[in-house]
Design a protein around this motif. Sequence first.
Motif, PDB file in Angstrom:
ATOM      1  N   VAL A   1       0.843  -1.207   0.000  1.00 63.09           N
ATOM      2  CA  VAL A   1       0.000   0.000   0.000  1.00 63.09           C
ATOM      3  C   VAL A   1       0.871   1.247   0.000  1.00 63.09           C
ATOM      4  O   VAL A   1       2.035   1.202   0.407  1.00 63.09           O
ATOM      5  N   ASN A   2       0.270   2.360  -0.439  1.00 65.23           N
ATOM      6  CA  ASN A   2       0.975   3.644  -0.415  1.00 65.23           C
ATOM      7  C   ASN A   2       0.602   4.406   0.858  1.00 65.23           C
ATOM      8  O   ASN A   2      -0.075   3.866   1.740  1.00 65.23           O
TER       9      ASN A   2
ATOM     10  N   ILE B   1      -0.429  -1.670  -7.248  1.00 64.36           N
ATOM     11  CA  ILE B   1       0.381  -2.474  -8.179  1.00 64.36           C
ATOM     12  C   ILE B   1       0.153  -3.963  -7.909  1.00 64.36           C
ATOM     13  O   ILE B   1      -0.253  -4.341  -6.794  1.00 64.36           O
ATOM     14  N   ASN B   2       0.433  -4.793  -8.921  1.00 70.01           N
ATOM     15  CA  ASN B   2       0.509  -6.243  -8.713  1.00 70.01           C
ATOM     16  C   ASN B   2       1.848  -6.515  -8.024  1.00 70.01           C
ATOM     17  O   ASN B   2       2.907  -6.266  -8.600  1.00 70.01           O
ATOM     18  N   GLU B   3       1.812  -7.014  -6.823  1.00 72.82           N
ATOM     19  CA  GLU B   3       3.030  -7.183  -6.018  1.00 72.82           C
ATOM     20  C   GLU B   3       4.023  -8.160  -6.635  1.00 72.82           C
ATOM     21  O   GLU B   3       5.187  -8.236  -6.221  1.00 72.82           O
TER      22      GLU B   3
ATOM     23  N   ALA C   1       6.018   3.393   0.493  1.00 75.86           N
ATOM     24  CA  ALA C   1       5.194   2.178   0.333  1.00 75.86           C
ATOM     25  C   ALA C   1       5.485   1.223   1.480  1.00 75.86           C
ATOM     26  O   ALA C   1       6.572   1.254   2.075  1.00 75.86           O
ATOM     27  N   TRP C   2       4.476   0.397   1.801  1.00 80.91           N
ATOM     28  CA  TRP C   2       4.628  -0.598   2.872  1.00 80.91           C
ATOM     29  C   TRP C   2       4.122  -1.939   2.366  1.00 80.91           C
ATOM     30  O   TRP C   2       3.105  -2.022   1.658  1.00 80.91           O
ATOM     31  N   LEU C   3       4.836  -2.977   2.782  1.00 80.48           N
ATOM     32  CA  LEU C   3       4.429  -4.347   2.475  1.00 80.48           C
ATOM     33  C   LEU C   3       3.666  -4.878   3.686  1.00 80.48           C
ATOM     34  O   LEU C   3       4.177  -4.845   4.814  1.00 80.48           O
ATOM     35  N   ILE C   4       2.430  -5.341   3.436  1.00 85.30           N
ATOM     36  CA  ILE C   4       1.578  -5.823   4.543  1.00 85.30           C
ATOM     37  C   ILE C   4       1.503  -7.351   4.478  1.00 85.30           C
ATOM     38  O   ILE C   4       1.130  -7.926   3.432  1.00 85.30           O
TER      39      ILE C   4
ATOM     40  N   TYR D   1       1.872  -7.495   9.916  1.00 84.91           N
ATOM     41  CA  TYR D   1       3.192  -6.866   9.830  1.00 84.91           C
ATOM     42  C   TYR D   1       3.153  -5.802   8.735  1.00 84.91           C
ATOM     43  O   TYR D   1       2.538  -6.019   7.686  1.00 84.91           O
ATOM     44  N   ALA D   2       3.837  -4.684   8.976  1.00 84.83           N
ATOM     45  CA  ALA D   2       4.027  -3.662   7.925  1.00 84.83           C
ATOM     46  C   ALA D   2       5.529  -3.401   7.797  1.00 84.83           C
ATOM     47  O   ALA D   2       6.176  -3.017   8.773  1.00 84.83           O
TER      48      ALA D   2
END
Length: 568
Positions: A364-365, A372-374, A393-396, A485-486
Motif C-alpha cells: 500500500v501507499n 500495483i501487482n506485487e 510504500a509498505w508491504l503488509i 506486519y508492515a
Amino acid sequence: MEKVDWTQSVEPPQIVSSSDAVEWESETDLVIVGLGGAGVSAAAEALDRGLSVYALDRFEGGGATKASGGVVYLGGGTKTQKEAGVSDTPENMLAYLKQEVGDIISPDTLQAFCAQSSDNEAWLTQRGVRFEGKLWNKKTSYPNAEYYLYHSDNSLLPTYAKTAEPAARGHRGWVPLKQGRKAMNLGGSIYDPLLKHAETLGLKTSRLADVRSLVIDERGRVLGVKAYVFEQGSEAAIAYRDLRARALKWMTMYPPILPGSGLFFKRGFALSRKAAELLDQRVVKYYRARRGVVISAGGFAYNRSMMKAHAPKFARGYPLGTEGDDGAGIRLGQSAGGAVGNMSRVTAWRFINPPFSFARGLIVNETGERFINEMVYGAALGVEIGERQNGKAWLILDKGLVKSALAEVSGSKALPFQRDLARLNVGIASNKASSLQKLARKTGLPPDALEQSVAHYNEIAQGNAICPFGKPAGDAAHLARGHYYAIDIGLAAKLFPCPVLTLGGLKIEESSGAVLSADNVPVPGLYAAGRSAIGVCSWNYVSGLSIADCVFSGRRAASSLSETKETK
Ligand SMILES: Cc1cc2nc3c(=O)[nH]c(=O)nc-3n(C[C@H](O)[C@H](O)[C@H](O)COP(=O)(O)OP(=O)(O)OC[C@H]3O[C@@H](n4cnc5c(N)ncnc54)[C@H](O)[C@@H]3O)c2cc1C
C-alpha cells in the motif's frame, strides 16, 4: 558520517588549430574513455576489425560491469536457451520488449537489438564468456547460485504473457558455485574474458587515468582527449592504488544496513581522503584518436548534485554503481555540444521476492491503497514507488506469510543477502500489531483505508473479486486475522535499501552511436555507449538489459568507426 566529495570536474574542451598543435602521448584509431562493459565491448570489436585502440580508465577498469550480478539479457533462441529447452524467437523477444522499452529507441533499433541477440551470445562465448542452461523457471529477482538462466523480467506475469510467450532470457555468466552466492562482483564473468581477448589483440590501456576534457579542432571535430595520469610505477601511483584498495575494503567489509556500519565507512572515507591528497602528483597527457573517441564512462548515480537536478524523486535511493558513475562521461559529451535525454529516468531496485511469500502479500501507499501487482519485477515496483507514490510504500503481511517467507529463505534456498534482508525486515524493521487498525496507527497509515484494502485483497485471494492490477487469485494470499506486519519498502527505508541506477545519457544517432547535438547533428569524431548514452534500457531496466545494451552499443560504435576515415 563524514562526507567526501565524489564528484569530479570536467574542463571545457581544449580547442586547437590542428592535431599537429598537440604533443600526443599516443596515437591510435580509437580512444575509449572508461573501460567497463561498453568500453571493453567497443575495444574488442574494434581490434577484431583491425583498428588500434587505447582505453583510459579513471580507476582499474571493469566499472559497474565487473561489480554487477553478471546477468546479460539475451534471447531470440540463444544456444543456452535451446540447451535448456526454452523456446524463443527474435519476434517473440521483440513483442515482449516493446512492452518495456517504450519509444525510447526507434522500432528499427529495437528490432536490430532482438535480431542480433543470439549472435551477441555467440560473440561473447567465442571470446571466452561462459553461459549455462540450468534453468530457474519461476518468478524471482535473482536465482539461487546453482541456476544460470531465468526470467529476469516481467514475462511470466499474465498481463505481459498475453502479448508474448514467456521465455527465460536472463543469462548469468558462469562463476564457481561459492562465488555465485553473492549477487555482486560477478560481472568479471563477462568483462574479464573480453578484456583478455582485447589485450591479446593489442589493446593499450592506462589505469588511474582520469579523462577531464576533449581536444577539439576549430571546426568542432573531436581529435582526442586530455587526461590526468600517474607516471607508471611511480611511488604516488603505488600509494594511491594501495590507499584506494584499503578504503574500498573497509567500505564493503560490513553490510551498510547493519547498525555500526558508519564506523567502517568512516575509516574507508579517511583512507579515500588520504588517497585524494596524492592526485595533484598526476601529470597531464594527451591521447590522439585518429577516427574517434568513444565515451563509455558509465552513468551519474554517484553524483548527488546531478541526481538532485535530474532525478530528484530518486535522490533518496541508494546509489548503485561505482565512484566512476559521477556523470563525467555525460558532461564530457555535453562539453563538445552533445545533447542529453531521459536524464530523469532511473531504475530503482525494490526486489521483494525471494521470499516468494512477500510478493503474495499486499503493498500500500501512504494513503493505505494498493497500486500495483506485487508480483511485478522489482524495478517496475521501485520506479512506480518513486514516480507516482511519493517514494513511500509498505508491504503488509500476516503471521502465516511471515512464517512461510522465513522458511523460503532458510539454509541455501536463497542467497545470503536475500535471507538477511528478509530476516532483518521481519524481525527488526517491521511494525507488528494484533489488528489492522493498530498496525495502521503504528505505521502512520489511515486505518480505515488499510482495512478496506486488505478486505478487498482477501476477496481477490478467494476468487470473489478481480484484481485491478492483474494479480491472479493464486498469487494473492488471504490475510487471516491475527498478527499483521508492515514493512517499510519506501525509497528511503534504512534497513531495506533501494538501489538506484541512472538510465539517461547522451543522445546518439542510433545507426552509428555518434553523439548528437541539440539539432540532431553528429558531433564529428565523438561516440557514446553504455550508460553514458541513451540505449535500449533507458526507459525501463529489466535484469541484464544494461549489460546487453553495453555489448550492443559498444560493438555498434566500434563497427561504425571502422567504416570512417582517419581525421587530420
Ligand atoms: C551491484 C550491481 C549489480 C548489477 N547487476 C546487473 C546485472 O546483473 N545485469 C545488468 O545488465 N546490469 C547490472 N547492473 C548495472 C550494470 O552493471 C551497469 O549499468 C553497466 O555495467 C554499466 O556499464 P558501462 O560500461 O556503461 O559502465 P561501467 O561498467 O561502470 O564502466 C565505466 C568505466 O568508466 C570509468 N570512468 C568514469 N569516468 C571516467 C573518466 N572521466 N575517465 C576515465 N574513465 C572513467 C569508470 O572507472 C568505469 O570503469 C548492476 C550494477 C551493480 C552496481
